[in-house]
Design a protein around this motif. Structure first.
Motif, PDB file in Angstrom:
ATOM      1  N   ARG A   1      57.495  32.496   4.530  1.00  0.00           N
ATOM      2  CA  ARG A   1      58.247  33.125   5.619  1.00  0.00           C
ATOM      3  C   ARG A   1      56.822  33.753   6.904  1.00  0.00           C
ATOM      4  O   ARG A   1      56.939  33.517   7.898  1.00  0.00           O
ATOM      5  N   ALA A   2      55.533  34.271   6.417  1.00  0.00           N
ATOM      6  CA  ALA A   2      54.510  34.828   7.306  1.00  0.00           C
ATOM      7  C   ALA A   2      53.784  33.025   6.996  1.00  0.00           C
ATOM      8  O   ALA A   2      53.791  32.947   8.509  1.00  0.00           O
ATOM      9  N   LEU A   3      53.379  32.333   6.387  1.00  0.00           N
ATOM     10  CA  LEU A   3      53.390  31.127   6.543  1.00  0.00           C
ATOM     11  C   LEU A   3      53.913  30.455   7.792  1.00  0.00           C
ATOM     12  O   LEU A   3      52.864  29.560   8.333  1.00  0.00           O
TER      13      LEU A   3
ATOM     14  N   LYS B   1      55.776  31.478   9.530  1.00  0.00           N
ATOM     15  CA  LYS B   1      55.847  31.887  10.731  1.00  0.00           C
ATOM     16  C   LYS B   1      54.869  31.306  11.854  1.00  0.00           C
ATOM     17  O   LYS B   1      54.581  31.443  13.173  1.00  0.00           O
ATOM     18  N   SER B   2      53.806  30.968  11.043  1.00  0.00           N
ATOM     19  CA  SER B   2      52.041  31.056  11.295  1.00  0.00           C
ATOM     20  C   SER B   2      52.156  29.426  11.883  1.00  0.00           C
ATOM     21  O   SER B   2      50.983  28.910  12.273  1.00  0.00           O
ATOM     22  N   ASP B   3      52.679  28.527  11.250  1.00  0.00           N
ATOM     23  CA  ASP B   3      52.795  27.368  10.631  1.00  0.00           C
ATOM     24  C   ASP B   3      51.310  26.762  10.053  1.00  0.00           C
ATOM     25  O   ASP B   3      50.719  26.266  10.608  1.00  0.00           O
ATOM     26  N   LEU B   4      51.642  27.357   9.119  1.00  0.00           N
ATOM     27  CA  LEU B   4      49.932  27.408   8.458  1.00  0.00           C
ATOM     28  C   LEU B   4      50.613  26.698   7.155  1.00  0.00           C
ATOM     29  O   LEU B   4      51.616  26.885   6.560  1.00  0.00           O
ATOM     30  N   PRO B   5      49.553  26.128   6.322  1.00  0.00           N
ATOM     31  CA  PRO B   5      49.554  25.463   5.269  1.00  0.00           C
ATOM     32  C   PRO B   5      49.450  26.189   4.327  1.00  0.00           C
ATOM     33  O   PRO B   5      49.017  28.128   4.204  1.00  0.00           O
TER      34      PRO B   5
ATOM     35  N   GLU C   1      44.098  35.253  12.693  1.00  0.00           N
ATOM     36  CA  GLU C   1      44.945  36.042  13.658  1.00  0.00           C
ATOM     37  C   GLU C   1      45.724  36.976  12.981  1.00  0.00           C
ATOM     38  O   GLU C   1      46.398  38.018  12.897  1.00  0.00           O
ATOM     39  N   MET C   2      46.479  36.422  11.904  1.00  0.00           N
ATOM     40  CA  MET C   2      47.688  37.255  10.640  1.00  0.00           C
ATOM     41  C   MET C   2      46.553  38.328   9.597  1.00  0.00           C
ATOM     42  O   MET C   2      47.504  39.210  10.074  1.00  0.00           O
TER      43      MET C   2
END
Length: 245
Positions: free
Chosen positions: A13-15, A17-21, A232-233
């Motif tokens: 979910r954390a990834l 939400k940040s649109d990260l791989p 940012e995370m």
């Protein structure tokens, strides 16, 4: 299973939400290791342990991570402070008293109980919890006893010892040294993992996965964007945990 303060789904979910791989399903063990790597240092730096009840909803998705369900135990060697004593009183009742206590701050917050309290004497050590000569417990019920345990608003655990037991009739110390004069065995932990702690661990673990993924990305604008979001995370995780510092 390895122990952690969040689940793999929390990291996903954390990834997202940040649109990260960060493909957790590709190598689940990397994600598990990241959660564990962030959990243990967090407990040590904040001096806290969180655990949940057996019916907590977090356990429903904790198939790869062992979420703590019990408090922890610890035993520490402590000095008896001699720089001064606090005065405890009970002004709300007609029967009042004044009593001097010396205070020991324990090495972990959220202490729940003291199971053994070995205190130095002229002849060795005596366990105050096992002796009929001493009474104690938790604040406020044990205020006025020989010892009591108190957890303040910041979660800091403090053990108060009646100073009368360390002085003779003339008020002089009965021991040559009060260094390492107490061994405290205690149970500690806070029931319930706060949402900000759970999310902070997931963010930090997610950042580790992102850093792994960045290696495979060419040096272009995409890489810069990924690194920026990863930073940012981590910053967000630090902000979430600031309340416990």
């Amino acid at each position: 299973m390895p122990e952690g303060y969040c689940t793999l789904e929390d990291v996903r979910r954390a990834l997202r939400k940040s649109d990260l791989p960060g493909d957790i399903s590709q190598d689940e063990q990397i994600a598990i290791d990241a959660i564990v790597a962030e959990t243990e240092p967090l407990e040590k730096s904040l001096k806290r342990h969180w655990h949940v009840s057996v019916d907590d909803s977090i356990l429903d998705e904790a198939d790869a991570i062992d979420i703590p369900t019990e408090p922890k135990t610890r035993d520490d060697e402590e000095d008896i402070p001699t720089g001064g004593a606090s005065i405890a009183g009970e002004p709300v009742t007609p029967k009042t008293y004044q009593q001097g206590y010396t205070k020991i701050r324990l090495a972990r917050r959220d202490a729940e109980s003291v199971s053994q309290l070995l205190v130095a004497t002229e002849d060795g050590y005596e366990d105050w919890t096992a002796s009929d000569d001493y009474e104690g417990g938790s604040f406020p019920d044990a205020l006025g006893d020989d010892y009591y345990l108190r957890v303040n608003n910041g979660g800091w655990s403090e053990l108060y010892l009646d100073t009368d037991h360390f002085l003779d009739e003339d008020g002089e110390p009965i021991l040559d040294s009060y260094a390492n004069a107490v061994y405290v065995f205690f149970e500690y932990g806070h029931e319930g993992i706060p949402k900000n702690v759970r999310r902070a661990v997931a963010l930090r673990a997610g950042t580790e996965l992102v850093e792994e993924a960045v290696i495979a990305i060419p040096e272009n604008a995409t890489l810069y964007n990924v690194e920026t979001k990863a930073n940012e995370m981590r910053t967000k995780a630090d902000d979430l945990l600031e309340v416990y510092l």
